[in-house]
Design an enzyme around this catalytic site. Structure first.
Site, PDB file in Angstrom:
ATOM      1  N   ASP A   1       0.814  -1.215   0.000  1.00 13.87           N
ATOM      2  CA  ASP A   1       0.000   0.000   0.000  1.00 13.87           C
ATOM      3  C   ASP A   1       0.845   1.261   0.000  1.00 13.87           C
ATOM      4  OD1 ASP A   1      -2.727  -0.628  -0.017  1.00 13.87           O
ATOM      5  OD2 ASP A   1      -2.665  -1.277   2.070  1.00 13.87           O
TER       6      ASP A   1
HETATM    7  C1  BGC Z   1       0.400   1.376   6.235  1.00 10.76           C
HETATM    8  C2  BGC Z   1       0.035   0.167   5.439  1.00 10.76           C
HETATM    9  C3  BGC Z   1      -1.458   0.090   5.299  1.00 10.76           C
HETATM   10  C4  BGC Z   1      -2.004   1.393   4.755  1.00 10.76           C
HETATM   11  C5  BGC Z   1      -3.505   1.358   4.699  1.00 10.76           C
HETATM   12  C6  BGC Z   1      -0.222   2.615   5.663  1.00 10.76           C
HETATM   13  O1  BGC Z   1       0.052   3.700   6.462  1.00 10.76           O
HETATM   14  O2  BGC Z   1       1.791   1.506   6.290  1.00 10.76           O
HETATM   15  O3  BGC Z   1       0.543  -0.995   6.061  1.00 10.76           O
HETATM   16  O4  BGC Z   1      -1.801  -0.958   4.471  1.00 10.76           O
HETATM   17  O5  BGC Z   1      -1.603   2.465   5.557  1.00 10.76           O
HETATM   18  O6  BGC Z   1      -4.051   2.414   4.049  1.00 10.76           O
HETATM   19  C1  NOJ Z   2      -1.593  -3.674   5.453  1.00 12.04           C
HETATM   20  C2  NOJ Z   2      -2.781  -3.743   4.565  1.00 12.04           C
HETATM   21  O1  NOJ Z   2      -3.895  -4.172   5.304  1.00 12.04           O
HETATM   22  C3  NOJ Z   2      -2.539  -4.687   3.428  1.00 12.04           C
HETATM   23  O2  NOJ Z   2      -3.618  -4.682   2.558  1.00 12.04           O
HETATM   24  C4  NOJ Z   2      -1.281  -4.336   2.704  1.00 12.04           C
HETATM   25  O3  NOJ Z   2      -1.081  -5.294   1.705  1.00 12.04           O
HETATM   26  C5  NOJ Z   2      -0.112  -4.276   3.637  1.00 12.04           C
HETATM   27  N1  NOJ Z   2      -0.415  -3.389   4.723  1.00 12.04           N
HETATM   28  C6  NOJ Z   2       1.175  -3.831   2.950  1.00 12.04           C
HETATM   29  O4  NOJ Z   2       1.144  -2.483   2.645  1.00 12.04           O
END
Ligand code: BGC
Ligand code: NOJ
Length: 817
Positions: A487
């Site tokens: 993400d």
């Molecule tokens: C986090 C990710 C997460 C995303 C969701 C980010 O700040 O680092 O792990 O999946 O937010 O929007």
């Molecule tokens: C947490 C999110 O829930 C997941 O969808 C994503 O793949 C990982 N973070 C990595 O960014």
């Protein structure tokens, strides 16, 4: 250092000191009514949706960290001394303390001044209420005169509004008190047809429903004025902060024991029968009263608790293993499976790190969570797949999230995460393999929840694949969109304004940045569709997907292979990322895992090269970090990944979800020792002994362990809600232990450590009990299978005849010495 121990027989983790490094929580509820509960009784409850139907209030990021919950106060009326039997919030020095977190229940027991209090918190199956069963025992040789106070703070339903809209909310609160039951009915007078209730089995000596009356002005939960005084003022909340607090005076003879039951519940009335009398503003309680009456009876509480325990025995009984490693046994048989149920239910909505407000059910998250859950209750997985698919966009894309209450796509987060669609294919494949239910592919499912748009689910899958093919970039790799699985890899974001969301800000048209990871994912998904289409005799589709997968594979080798590992992406300038050419972010974990899981390089040693690179550059004793070298500064063209200080989260933290991909990849090339070593490094039970460093619960996975670039290397964060749960479950059970559901039967293909003599397993698959005994005869992973004493060719056990109850499987692995 440890803060408790596992009790595997009871399937509990027993915390023996209340001041754990972080709140160590558990979840109550399995279906619709849920609660979070910490080891000191902190937490909150909600019905279906942590944002839209919040029953009790919880303030995140509080000081102390965990404040607000399901509190009971005890007061010795002889001397006015009072304490919390759950330690918080009063924090008296308890003489004894244990918190037993079990499957869907938590029992907190303590002794203070020879008054023993044990409270069992759980949600009965099929009910929208939680029970707190308090057992008080007077251990003294003299009588005790004890006041018991309960306390919850009600949330005015919408947790987001509740935390922000004070100008209105301080004037809306409304309560009723009838027959010892406190009713919270804010907004019931207008559009709500639901209310909350807080009931007690005893005659009350008083109550409070207004927070200020209970706590007293300028006081906190640690010394409520009513508890200090030993008197309640019978306050009725009008606006401000409605709470529920019962006051019961209990006389206990020496050694006497007494049970008090509290019920906190949610109830809905028919819209046209909300009031009683009909022309009044009083809640119609006819429908709720029988439920309350039922669970105020100790015998019904006992029966409901037994039902809950049986339910979990049944679910966990779908797969039980005995391996030479106790950490594996404990995680597979109990905690990892349990965490899979929790992530299935919660997605990424409500934990002690997810506020329940920000994120609903993630599309990619829920599809992946299903992989670790589907064998427990395939019917619920089916329903989830159909819900997810019904939010799919017509172009095959997906809303990134949806709300569990409405089951509709959450527009705030939008769409355009280009990996999202393919995960649906993997979820459907997992379901069909587990359940053998091909009919799901013919279910008529809407797009964007619009009536009239229905197509068979099969077409949803085809559109998912087409979504990727319609979005290829300059190298013919899939365009990344807002991000892919990562993400934080926001290659079209280019945000230089504080406060903008990295996930929804887009400053580029997205026609250049590409993802090698999505390419791998696409190939993996295409291979599933080839098989599914084959089963449906849809040869044209099978051939089409086969060709698409081959072409994508050729593209990966051309543009996505760096010589010793898979590259990660191409940015908006067309520059490579995850390559020896980069100074930072030379090698990423995700494409190594995904491409090899999709089969790339397995035949020709390139997979082994990539995995050797992972071992060399990314593997640490605390797990495998996401990439190296970490980004030392913020790069406008990379987005959130470079926003984190080195070693945290996606910027070179051990992002635990990715580790099982590598474990699975290692088994693809037959390296059981390496796969199991990686499994052990992040196994929470194994990490129990370093709890003071790890800090999170030792019974569940955390999303992240700080990587070696971080000053807090080895410290975990974001426990519970992570794809780590499902993926580790898949890695250990299906790849390492090799018990793999396939379309045609259960496959037995272990790739276990050389040092293991074998293992035993019981797996319930499509209604048949497989009693499996695996014995190592020599080195390597070669398999010989016997089914009920007859040897069979290959590794897949053909589906047995209908009335088969049990199959006896003997697997011999390795070459005879
Ligand atoms: C986090 C990710 C997460 C995303 C969701 C980010 O700040 O680092 O792990 O999946 O937010 O929007
Ligand atoms: C947490 C999110 O829930 C997941 O969808 C994503 O793949 C990982 N973070 C990595 O960014």
């Amino acid at each position: 250092m440890k803060y408790g121990h596992f009790d595997d027989t009871a399937r509990e983790y027993v915390i023996t000191q209340p001041d754990t490094p972080l709140p160590w929580i558990n979840y109550l509820g399995c279906e619709a009514y849920f609660g979070l509960i910490s080891n000191t009784a902190g937490g909150y409850s909600f019905y279906k949706d942590a944002r839209l139907r919040r029953l009790t209030r919880y303030r995140y990021n509080n000081a102390p960290y965990d404040m607000g919950g399901r509190y009971i106060y005890l007061r010795d009326n002889a001397d006015g001394n009072f304490w919390s039997p759950s330690w918080m919030p009063v924090r008296s020095d308890l003489d004894e303390y244990t918190c037993r977190h079990g499957m869907g229940y938590t029992i907190i027991r303590s002794v203070y001044d020879q008054i023993e209090a044990e409270t069992c918190y759980f949600v009965p199956m099929e009910e929208s209420l939680e029970i707190w069963e308090l057992t008080l025992t007077n251990q003294r040789d003299t009588s005790a005169d004890i006041s018991v106070f309960s306390a919850v703070e009600f949330c005015l339903w919408d947790a987001n509004d509740d935390a922000t809209n004070f100008q209105r909310n301080f004037s809306t609160g409304q309560m009723e008190l009838v027959d010892e039951v406190i009713y919270h009915k804010t907004e019931y007078r207008e559009r709500r047809d639901h209310f909350a209730y807080f009931a007690c089995s005893e005659k009350l000596d008083g109550f409070e429903t207004q927070r200020e009356a209970f706590l007293g002005p300028y006081r906190g939960w640690d010394d409520p004025a009513a508890v200090e005084a030993g008197e309640s003022s019978n306050s009725m909340a009008h606006g401000w902060q409605p709470i529920g607090s019962h006051h019961i005076k209990v006389q206990l003879r020496p050694k006497e024991q007494k049970k008090i039951i509290f019920l906190l519940g949610y109830h809905e009335n028919p819209k046209n029968d909300k009031f009683d009398p009909a022309d009044s503003q009083t809640i119609n309680k006819k429908t709720v009263k029988p439920i309350i009456a039922k669970y105020l009876q100790p015998k019904n509480v006992k029966a409901a608790f037994a039902t809950l325990r049986d339910y979990w025995s049944g679910l966990l009984g779908k797969l039980q293993v005995v391996t030479p490693d106790e950490h594996t046994n404990r995680m597979v048989n109990i905690w990892n499976a349990y965490q899979c149920m929790i992530t299935f239910n919660m997605s990424r909505s409500a934990s002690y790190y997810e506020s329940g407000i920000g994120r609903g059910m993630g599309y990619r998250d829920s599809n992946q969570d299903l992989l670790g859950f589907v064998h427990m209750i395939p019917e619920r997985a089916r329903e989830r797949i159909l819900d997810l698919a019904a939010t799919q966009l017509k172009n095959g894309g997906a809303f990134h999230q949806y709300q569990p209450l409405t089951k509709r796509g959450n527009n705030d987060v939008g769409s355009g995460f280009n990996d999202d669609p393919a995960w649906l294919v993997l979820a459907v494949a997992a379901y069909v393999k587990e359940a053998g239910d091909w009919s799901i592919l013919d279910e008529a499912v809407q797009y964007e929840n619009e009536a009239g748009t229905e197509t068979p689910l099969y077409e949803h899958l085809q559109r998912s694949m087409q979504y990727t093919l319609d979005r290829l970039g300059p190298n013919h790799l899939p365009l990344i969109g807002r991000a892919d699985w990562n993400d934080c890899l926001n290659l079209n974001c280019f945000s230089d304004t504080p406060g903008q969301s990295f996930q929804t800000t887009t400053n580029k048209d997205g026609k250049v940045a590409e993802s090698v990871f999505i390419a791998g994912l696409f190939i993996l998904a295409a291979k599933e569709i080839v098989q599914i289409a084959g089963h449906r005799n849809d040869r044209a589709e099978a051939a089409k997907q086969q060709a698409a997968a081959q072409l994508m594979e050729a593209t990966v080798w051309k543009a996505g292979w760096d010589g010793a590992w898979f590259r990660r992406a191409f940015d908006d300038f067309g520059h490579v990322l995850g390559s020896k050419e980069n100074e930072e972010g030379k090698i990423f974990i995700e494409p190594q895992g995904m491409c090899i899981m999709a089969g790339l390089g397995v035949e020709d040693r390139r997979a082994q090269m990539a995995l050797d690179s992972v071992a060399k550059f990314l593997a640490t004793p605390h797990g495998i970090v996401l990439q190296q070298p970490a980004f030392s500064k913020y790069y406008l063209h990379l987005g959130e990944i470079s926003s984190y200080p080195p070693g945290y989260k996606e910027n070179a933290g051990v992002f635990c979800h990715t580790n099982p991909w590598i474990m699975i990849a290692e088994t693809k090339i037959g390296r059981g020792d390496q796969a199991f070593d990686y499994y052990t490094r992040i196994n929470p039970s194994k990490r129990e002994e370093i709890s003071d460093l790890h800090k999170c619960e030792p019974y569940v996975y955390a999303q992240m362990i700080a990587g070696w670039d971080a000053p807090t290397y080895g410290e975990a964060k974001n426990s519970w809600l992570s794809g780590t749960a499902a993926l580790n479950y898949v890695a250990i059970t299906q790849a390492i232990l090799g018990l793999q559901p396939t379309y045609d039967g259960l496959e037995i293909k272990p790739v276990i450590p050389e040092g293991w003599s074998g293992f035993e397993a019981v797996r319930i698959f499509r209604g048949v009990r497989y009693e499996i005994s695996v014995k190592r005869a020599g080195t390597g992973n070669q398999i010989c299978l016997e089914v009920d004493g007859k040897s069979i060719p290959g590794t897949v056990i053909p589906l047995p005849t209908k009335d088969t109850g049990t199959l006896n499987i003997k697997a011999t692995i390795g070459l005879e010495k």
